[in-house]
Design a protein around this motif. Structure first.
Motif, PDB file in Angstrom:
ATOM      1  N   ILE A 117     -18.933 -21.368  17.963  1.00  0.00           N
ATOM      2  CA  ILE A 117     -18.234 -20.414  17.102  1.00  0.00           C
ATOM      3  C   ILE A 117     -18.730 -19.017  17.454  1.00  0.00           C
ATOM      4  O   ILE A 117     -19.939 -18.771  17.500  1.00  0.00           O
ATOM      5  CB  ILE A 117     -18.506 -20.712  15.611  1.00  0.00           C
ATOM      6  N   GLN A 118     -17.777 -18.121  17.708  1.00  0.00           N
ATOM      7  CA  GLN A 118     -18.135 -16.725  17.998  1.00  0.00           C
ATOM      8  C   GLN A 118     -18.238 -15.945  16.684  1.00  0.00           C
ATOM      9  O   GLN A 118     -17.404 -16.115  15.797  1.00  0.00           O
ATOM     10  CB  GLN A 118     -17.077 -16.059  18.879  1.00  0.00           C
ATOM     11  N   VAL A 119     -19.247 -15.103  16.588  1.00  0.00           N
ATOM     12  CA  VAL A 119     -19.444 -14.237  15.427  1.00  0.00           C
ATOM     13  C   VAL A 119     -19.463 -12.788  15.904  1.00  0.00           C
ATOM     14  O   VAL A 119     -20.200 -12.441  16.828  1.00  0.00           O
ATOM     15  CB  VAL A 119     -20.771 -14.548  14.701  1.00  0.00           C
ATOM     16  N   ILE A 120     -18.628 -11.963  15.290  1.00  0.00           N
ATOM     17  CA  ILE A 120     -18.702 -10.518  15.464  1.00  0.00           C
ATOM     18  C   ILE A 120     -18.986  -9.961  14.081  1.00  0.00           C
ATOM     19  O   ILE A 120     -18.171 -10.112  13.170  1.00  0.00           O
ATOM     20  CB  ILE A 120     -17.398  -9.924  16.036  1.00  0.00           C
ATOM     21  N   ASN A 121     -20.149  -9.382  13.926  1.00  0.00           N
ATOM     22  CA  ASN A 121     -20.616  -8.945  12.612  1.00  0.00           C
ATOM     23  C   ASN A 121     -20.811  -7.433  12.640  1.00  0.00           C
ATOM     24  O   ASN A 121     -21.638  -6.934  13.400  1.00  0.00           O
ATOM     25  CB  ASN A 121     -21.927  -9.663  12.275  1.00  0.00           C
ATOM     26  N   LYS A 122     -20.051  -6.723  11.816  1.00  0.00           N
ATOM     27  CA  LYS A 122     -20.175  -5.262  11.723  1.00  0.00           C
ATOM     28  C   LYS A 122     -20.768  -4.919  10.366  1.00  0.00           C
ATOM     29  O   LYS A 122     -20.259  -5.369   9.340  1.00  0.00           O
ATOM     30  CB  LYS A 122     -18.821  -4.600  11.903  1.00  0.00           C
ATOM     31  N   ALA A 123     -21.820  -4.124  10.387  1.00  0.00           N
ATOM     32  CA  ALA A 123     -22.534  -3.826   9.145  1.00  0.00           C
ATOM     33  C   ALA A 123     -22.827  -2.333   9.035  1.00  0.00           C
ATOM     34  O   ALA A 123     -22.815  -1.597  10.020  1.00  0.00           O
ATOM     35  CB  ALA A 123     -23.848  -4.601   9.093  1.00  0.00           C
ATOM     36  N   LEU A 124     -23.094  -1.927   7.804  1.00  0.00           N
ATOM     37  CA  LEU A 124     -23.545  -0.569   7.518  1.00  0.00           C
ATOM     38  C   LEU A 124     -24.851  -0.668   6.750  1.00  0.00           C
ATOM     39  O   LEU A 124     -24.943  -1.402   5.758  1.00  0.00           O
ATOM     40  CB  LEU A 124     -22.514   0.201   6.690  1.00  0.00           C
ATOM     41  N   MET A 125     -25.854   0.071   7.216  1.00  0.00           N
ATOM     42  CA  MET A 125     -27.166   0.094   6.570  1.00  0.00           C
ATOM     43  C   MET A 125     -27.442   1.510   6.091  1.00  0.00           C
ATOM     44  O   MET A 125     -27.317   2.467   6.857  1.00  0.00           O
ATOM     45  CB  MET A 125     -28.238  -0.343   7.568  1.00  0.00           C
ATOM     46  N   HIS A 126     -27.814   1.616   4.816  1.00  0.00           N
ATOM     47  CA  HIS A 126     -28.144   2.911   4.236  1.00  0.00           C
ATOM     48  C   HIS A 126     -29.497   2.816   3.558  1.00  0.00           C
ATOM     49  O   HIS A 126     -29.711   1.972   2.693  1.00  0.00           O
ATOM     50  CB  HIS A 126     -27.083   3.338   3.216  1.00  0.00           C
ATOM     51  N   VAL A 127     -30.398   3.670   3.977  1.00  0.00           N
ATOM     52  CA  VAL A 127     -31.712   3.790   3.333  1.00  0.00           C
ATOM     53  C   VAL A 127     -31.698   5.122   2.609  1.00  0.00           C
ATOM     54  O   VAL A 127     -31.556   6.173   3.241  1.00  0.00           O
ATOM     55  CB  VAL A 127     -32.857   3.746   4.372  1.00  0.00           C
ATOM     56  N   PRO A 128     -31.805   5.108   1.266  1.00  0.00           N
ATOM     57  CA  PRO A 128     -31.738   6.377   0.537  1.00  0.00           C
ATOM     58  C   PRO A 128     -32.899   7.308   0.903  1.00  0.00           C
ATOM     59  O   PRO A 128     -34.010   6.854   1.147  1.00  0.00           O
ATOM     60  CB  PRO A 128     -31.799   5.970  -0.929  1.00  0.00           C
ATOM     61  N   ALA A 129     -32.587   8.586   0.929  1.00  0.00           N
ATOM     62  CA  ALA A 129     -33.624   9.593   1.152  1.00  0.00           C
ATOM     63  C   ALA A 129     -34.563   9.605  -0.042  1.00  0.00           C
ATOM     64  O   ALA A 129     -34.233   9.103  -1.124  1.00  0.00           O
ATOM     65  CB  ALA A 129     -32.968  10.960   1.348  1.00  0.00           C
ATOM     66  N   LYS A 130     -35.734  10.203   0.120  1.00  0.00           N
ATOM     67  CA  LYS A 130     -36.738  10.219  -0.954  1.00  0.00           C
ATOM     68  C   LYS A 130     -36.208  10.842  -2.238  1.00  0.00           C
ATOM     69  O   LYS A 130     -36.569  10.420  -3.323  1.00  0.00           O
ATOM     70  CB  LYS A 130     -37.994  10.962  -0.494  1.00  0.00           C
ATOM     71  N   ASP A 131     -35.332  11.834  -2.113  1.00  0.00           N
ATOM     72  CA  ASP A 131     -34.807  12.515  -3.296  1.00  0.00           C
ATOM     73  C   ASP A 131     -33.466  11.942  -3.772  1.00  0.00           C
ATOM     74  O   ASP A 131     -32.844  12.470  -4.677  1.00  0.00           O
ATOM     75  CB  ASP A 131     -34.658  14.008  -3.014  1.00  0.00           C
TER      76      ASP A 131
END
Length: 185
Positions: A117-131
């Motif tokens: 099975i082929q997997v194409i996985n698109k993701a978005l990662m967000h790390v909040p800024a300190k403030d």
């Protein structure tokens, strides 16, 4: 002459009324949400323990910092499917100027009964800024492609979303991530 002026005023008033009504209809508060959008549901498909290699930093590009992480193996298991993550894939990443990271992984799963099975996985990662308020965010959309003549053909006929967890590694443990896959119902 009065009749023509009265008619022009009436047309102008009606035109203004319809323009204002049309603009008001486009405001989010006036849009009715259909019930189908109020309660998306998902079914757990599997968790994959995906082993990863060392990061290869490609460098700065016109879109941000480009890097690649090899996928070196692993395993996956769910209620109706299980097998191995083949050591043949990559996760291409783009660290954008706003700090978010776009992930674009492509790899293969091999079920215990030998189906690829082929997997194409698109993701978005967000790390909040300190403030910034909020917490770490990472979600994905997975495109699954199974052979149509296999018992896994059902994977070709649905939308899948995912989660990504980066566990704390024990000393000497190979790096890996946990990818959760869910079918939208």
């Amino acid at each position: 002459m009065i009749n023509v002026k009265s008619n022009l005023v009436l047309v102008a008033v009606l035109y203004a009324f319809f323009v204002v009504s049309d603009l008001a209809a486009q405001q989010p508060a006036t849009i009715k949400m259909e019930p189908v959008y109020n309660d998306f549901k998902a079914e757990f498909m599997w968790d994959a323990k995906v082993k990863i290699g060392n990061v290869v930093v490609v460098g700065e590009s016109k879109r941000g910092t480009r890097r690649m992480i090899p996928i070196t193996g692993g395993s996956f298991k769910g209620p109706n499917i299980q097998g191995e993550v083949l050591p043949a894939g990559e996760d291409w990443q783009l660290v954008r100027s706003d700090g978010d990271t776009e992930l674009n992984a492509r790899y293969l799963l091999k079920t215990n009964d030998g189906i690829i099975i082929q997997v194409i996985n698109k993701a978005l990662m967000h790390v909040p800024a300190k403030d910034e308020d909020g917490s770490f965010y990472v979600k994905s959309i997975a495109d699954l492609e199974a052979p149509t003549d296999s018992r896994y053909d059902y994977l070709n006929h649905a939308i899948f979303i995912g989660t990504l967890t980066m566990p704390k590694l024990n000393t000497g443990e190979e790096p890996y991530v946990i990818i959760g896959v869910y079918k939208l119902l």
